[in-house]
Design a protein around this motif. Structure first.
Motif, PDB file in Angstrom:
ATOM      1  N   GLY A 150      -0.227  10.150   3.841  1.00  0.00           N
ATOM      2  CA  GLY A 150       0.603  10.912   4.581  1.00  0.00           C
ATOM      3  C   GLY A 150       1.115  12.150   4.191  1.00  0.00           C
ATOM      4  N   GLY A 151       0.827  12.706   2.880  1.00  0.00           N
ATOM      5  CA  GLY A 151       1.213  14.007   2.159  1.00  0.00           C
ATOM      6  C   GLY A 151       2.748  13.768   2.287  1.00  0.00           C
ATOM      7  N   GLN A 152       3.405  12.738   2.035  1.00  0.00           N
ATOM      8  CA  GLN A 152       5.061  12.562   1.855  1.00  0.00           C
ATOM      9  C   GLN A 152       5.223  12.267   0.776  1.00  0.00           C
ATOM     10  OE1 GLN A 152       7.687  11.890   5.278  1.00  0.00           O
ATOM     11  NE2 GLN A 152       5.673  11.070   6.382  1.00  0.00           N
ATOM     12  N   SER A 153       6.611  12.264   0.337  1.00  0.00           N
ATOM     13  CA  SER A 153       7.198  11.729  -0.739  1.00  0.00           C
ATOM     14  C   SER A 153       8.228  10.814  -0.590  1.00  0.00           C
ATOM     15  CB  SER A 153       7.837  12.712  -1.722  1.00  0.00           C
ATOM     16  OG  SER A 153       8.942  13.576  -1.158  1.00  0.00           O
ATOM     17  N   LEU A 154       8.728   9.942  -1.388  1.00  0.00           N
ATOM     18  CA  LEU A 154       9.946   9.051  -1.181  1.00  0.00           C
ATOM     19  C   LEU A 154      11.165   9.835  -0.837  1.00  0.00           C
ATOM     20  CD1 LEU A 154      10.610   6.202  -0.855  1.00  0.00           C
ATOM     21  CD2 LEU A 154      11.288   6.437  -3.241  1.00  0.00           C
ATOM     22  N   LYS A 155      11.021  11.113  -1.572  1.00  0.00           N
ATOM     23  CA  LYS A 155      12.341  12.064  -1.369  1.00  0.00           C
ATOM     24  C   LYS A 155      12.620  12.736   0.085  1.00  0.00           C
ATOM     25  CE  LYS A 155      14.600  16.081  -3.156  1.00  0.00           C
ATOM     26  NZ  LYS A 155      14.291  17.339  -4.347  1.00  0.00           N
ATOM     27  N   SER A 156      11.279  12.984   0.598  1.00  0.00           N
ATOM     28  CA  SER A 156      11.350  13.405   1.917  1.00  0.00           C
ATOM     29  C   SER A 156      11.447  12.355   3.079  1.00  0.00           C
ATOM     30  CB  SER A 156      10.044  14.155   2.389  1.00  0.00           C
ATOM     31  OG  SER A 156       9.010  13.032   2.295  1.00  0.00           O
ATOM     32  N   SER A 182       5.852   9.564 -21.263  1.00  0.00           N
ATOM     33  CA  SER A 182       4.597   9.987 -20.905  1.00  0.00           C
ATOM     34  C   SER A 182       4.579  10.869 -19.628  1.00  0.00           C
ATOM     35  CB  SER A 182       3.578   8.902 -20.710  1.00  0.00           C
ATOM     36  OG  SER A 182       3.606   8.141 -19.711  1.00  0.00           O
ATOM     37  N   LYS A 183       5.493  10.400 -18.380  1.00  0.00           N
ATOM     38  CA  LYS A 183       5.517  11.080 -17.236  1.00  0.00           C
ATOM     39  C   LYS A 183       6.648  12.232 -17.241  1.00  0.00           C
ATOM     40  CE  LYS A 183       2.281   8.662 -15.451  1.00  0.00           C
ATOM     41  NZ  LYS A 183       0.917   9.330 -15.149  1.00  0.00           N
ATOM     42  N   LYS A 184       7.426  12.218 -18.147  1.00  0.00           N
ATOM     43  CA  LYS A 184       8.716  13.142 -18.355  1.00  0.00           C
ATOM     44  C   LYS A 184       9.577  13.064 -17.093  1.00  0.00           C
ATOM     45  CE  LYS A 184       5.736  16.518 -20.812  1.00  0.00           C
ATOM     46  NZ  LYS A 184       5.176  18.075 -20.895  1.00  0.00           N
ATOM     47  N   LEU A 185       9.899  11.851 -17.210  1.00  0.00           N
ATOM     48  CA  LEU A 185      10.846  11.453 -16.031  1.00  0.00           C
ATOM     49  C   LEU A 185      12.161  11.167 -16.301  1.00  0.00           C
ATOM     50  CD1 LEU A 185       8.572   8.750 -14.414  1.00  0.00           C
ATOM     51  CD2 LEU A 185       8.827  11.064 -13.397  1.00  0.00           C
ATOM     52  N   PRO A 240       7.820  -4.573  -9.035  1.00  0.00           N
ATOM     53  CA  PRO A 240       7.515  -4.661 -10.765  1.00  0.00           C
ATOM     54  C   PRO A 240       6.376  -4.559 -11.069  1.00  0.00           C
ATOM     55  CG  PRO A 240       7.449  -6.860  -9.788  1.00  0.00           C
ATOM     56  CD  PRO A 240       7.787  -6.195  -8.879  1.00  0.00           C
ATOM     57  N   SER A 241       5.965  -3.076 -10.857  1.00  0.00           N
ATOM     58  CA  SER A 241       4.796  -2.403 -11.072  1.00  0.00           C
ATOM     59  C   SER A 241       4.972  -1.075 -11.790  1.00  0.00           C
ATOM     60  CB  SER A 241       3.860  -2.317 -10.090  1.00  0.00           C
ATOM     61  OG  SER A 241       4.464  -1.554  -8.933  1.00  0.00           O
ATOM     62  N   LEU A 242       3.960  -0.411 -12.416  1.00  0.00           N
ATOM     63  CA  LEU A 242       4.122   0.743 -12.896  1.00  0.00           C
ATOM     64  C   LEU A 242       3.099   1.624 -12.084  1.00  0.00           C
ATOM     65  CD1 LEU A 242       4.126   0.029 -17.018  1.00  0.00           C
ATOM     66  CD2 LEU A 242       6.134   1.157 -15.457  1.00  0.00           C
ATOM     67  N   SER A 243       3.461   2.269 -11.158  1.00  0.00           N
ATOM     68  CA  SER A 243       2.559   2.769 -10.314  1.00  0.00           C
ATOM     69  C   SER A 243       3.117   4.292  -9.680  1.00  0.00           C
ATOM     70  CB  SER A 243       2.518   2.065  -8.984  1.00  0.00           C
ATOM     71  OG  SER A 243       3.730   2.243  -8.339  1.00  0.00           O
ATOM     72  N   ARG A 244       2.284   4.700  -8.900  1.00  0.00           N
ATOM     73  CA  ARG A 244       2.973   6.170  -8.318  1.00  0.00           C
ATOM     74  C   ARG A 244       4.102   6.182  -7.754  1.00  0.00           C
ATOM     75  NH1 ARG A 244       4.216  11.114  -8.864  1.00  0.00           N
ATOM     76  NH2 ARG A 244       4.305  12.212  -7.172  1.00  0.00           N
ATOM     77  N   ASN A 301       0.926  -1.176   0.125  1.00  0.00           N
ATOM     78  CA  ASN A 301       0.120  -0.161  -0.069  1.00  0.00           C
ATOM     79  C   ASN A 301       0.991   1.256   0.065  1.00  0.00           C
ATOM     80  OD1 ASN A 301      -2.523  -1.471   0.273  1.00  0.00           O
ATOM     81  ND2 ASN A 301      -2.042  -1.740   2.471  1.00  0.00           N
ATOM     82  N   PHE A 302       2.068   1.212  -0.337  1.00  0.00           N
ATOM     83  CA  PHE A 302       2.991   2.125  -0.384  1.00  0.00           C
ATOM     84  C   PHE A 302       2.595   3.479  -0.912  1.00  0.00           C
ATOM     85  CE2 PHE A 302       7.666   2.573   0.551  1.00  0.00           C
ATOM     86  CZ  PHE A 302       7.624   3.713   0.491  1.00  0.00           C
ATOM     87  N   ASP A 303       1.902   3.355  -2.238  1.00  0.00           N
ATOM     88  CA  ASP A 303       1.300   4.334  -3.047  1.00  0.00           C
ATOM     89  C   ASP A 303       0.240   5.132  -2.123  1.00  0.00           C
ATOM     90  OD1 ASP A 303       2.063   2.190  -4.940  1.00  0.00           O
ATOM     91  OD2 ASP A 303       2.120   3.822  -6.158  1.00  0.00           O
ATOM     92  N   ILE A 304      -0.544   4.528  -1.720  1.00  0.00           N
ATOM     93  CA  ILE A 304      -1.819   4.926  -0.960  1.00  0.00           C
ATOM     94  C   ILE A 304      -1.072   5.626   0.329  1.00  0.00           C
ATOM     95  CG2 ILE A 304      -3.921   4.289   0.334  1.00  0.00           C
ATOM     96  CD1 ILE A 304      -4.387   1.971  -1.551  1.00  0.00           C
ATOM     97  N   LYS A 305      -0.435   5.018   0.951  1.00  0.00           N
ATOM     98  CA  LYS A 305       0.258   5.394   2.194  1.00  0.00           C
ATOM     99  C   LYS A 305       1.059   6.887   1.988  1.00  0.00           C
ATOM    100  CE  LYS A 305      -1.651   2.364   5.082  1.00  0.00           C
ATOM    101  NZ  LYS A 305      -2.870   2.924   5.669  1.00  0.00           N
ATOM    102  N   LEU A 306       1.714   6.887   0.998  1.00  0.00           N
ATOM    103  CA  LEU A 306       2.582   8.207   0.654  1.00  0.00           C
ATOM    104  C   LEU A 306       1.589   9.590   0.202  1.00  0.00           C
ATOM    105  CD1 LEU A 306       5.099   7.034  -1.900  1.00  0.00           C
ATOM    106  CD2 LEU A 306       5.562   7.949   0.084  1.00  0.00           C
ATOM    107  N   GLU A 307       0.395   8.932  -0.425  1.00  0.00           N
ATOM    108  CA  GLU A 307      -0.550  10.096  -0.544  1.00  0.00           C
ATOM    109  C   GLU A 307      -1.340  10.636   0.871  1.00  0.00           C
ATOM    110  OE1 GLU A 307      -0.900  11.694  -3.412  1.00  0.00           O
ATOM    111  OE2 GLU A 307       0.264  10.356  -4.733  1.00  0.00           O
TER     112      GLU A 307
END
Length: 244
Positions: A100-106, A163-166, A124-128, A92-98
């Motif tokens: 908690g208002g945090q990012s992996l960087k923080s 598509s995500k300009k990453l 192995p997923s294409l996710s947030r 649930n990492f994606d959901i919890k990040l959203e």
């Protein structure tokens, strides 16, 4: 602090073995290294603990600010190598990040002063979460089995990044689980498809000793340093070190 990730949209391509071995080799070459197992399946955790169950902390406590990230770290699994094990809640990492208002960087920010290299082993997923990993990392190393299906997954990854300009330039493909007895493997390695651009020159062989990493809970440089597979990972580290 430099951040690299090992990622593939396909499972079973040797991604985790590469992440664990490169993290170990980096730590042995004088870099204070943190390996984070972001995959809820916990393969990297298993490679570093063998059959002993890994008791990771729940992600929600970290992302809700109820526990500092230091409490999730196993210090000095090997000299210079710290480790954040996986936990089933990472699904649930994606959901919890959203939430908690945090990012992996923080989340990684507290390591910036004392850690030279962060190695992320990604699901192995294409996710947030994948987006954040691709955006944050200085380099993303993508293992590819020499098959047409792997080339197709590589194209899908490139399309996702576009598509995500990453930033496609940070992607670094390399061949993994190579069996030179197979004509297709041999042909694709000797004449890489133009869609790959310039893959890393090293090819990681398919080898039973890599599978023993899970049984023994040891990186190859500890388990079987004289094997061709261990030599290939040393070559991979040399290319990564130069790349960084």
């Amino acid at each position: 602090m430099r951040i690299i990730a090992f990622y593939s949209p396909k499972g079973g391509v040797g991604k985790t073995a590469a992440a664990v071995n490169i993290a170990y080799l980096a730590s042995q070459h004088g870099l204070t290294t943190l390996l984070w197992d972001l995959d809820p399946q916990g393969a990297a955790s298993f490679y570093l603990s063998g059959a002993e169950p890994v008791k990771g902390r729940k992600l929600s406590k970290l992302l809700a600010g109820k526990a500092p990230v230091a409490e999730f770290v196993r210090d000095n699994v090997y000299p210079g190598l710290d480790f954040i094990p996986s936990h089933p809640s990472f699904r649930n990492f994606d959901i919890k990040l959203e939430e908690g208002g945090q990012s992996l960087k923080s989340v990684l920010a507290p390591f910036s002063e004392e850690t030279s290299l962060v190695v992320l082993d990604c699901p192995p997923s294409l996710s947030r979460l994948t987006e954040q990993v691709l955006e944050l990392s200085d380099r993303v190393y993508v293992p590819l089995v020499p098959t047409w299906l792997s080339l197709n997954s590589w194209e899908q990854l490139q399309a996702f990044v576009r598509s995500k300009k990453l930033g496609r330039k940070k992607l670094r493909p390399f061949f993994s689980l190579v069996d030179r007895r197979k004509k297709l493997h041999k042909d694709l390695i000797e004449s890489p498809d133009r869609r790959l651009g310039e893959p890393l020159s090293v090819s990681i062989p398919y080898a039973s000793v890599v599978e023993r990493m899970g049984e023994e809970g040891l990186p190859l440089e500890v388990l079987a340093p004289a094997t061709p597979a261990a030599a290939a990972f040393r070559q991979l580290w040399a290319e990564i070190e130069k790349d960084l």
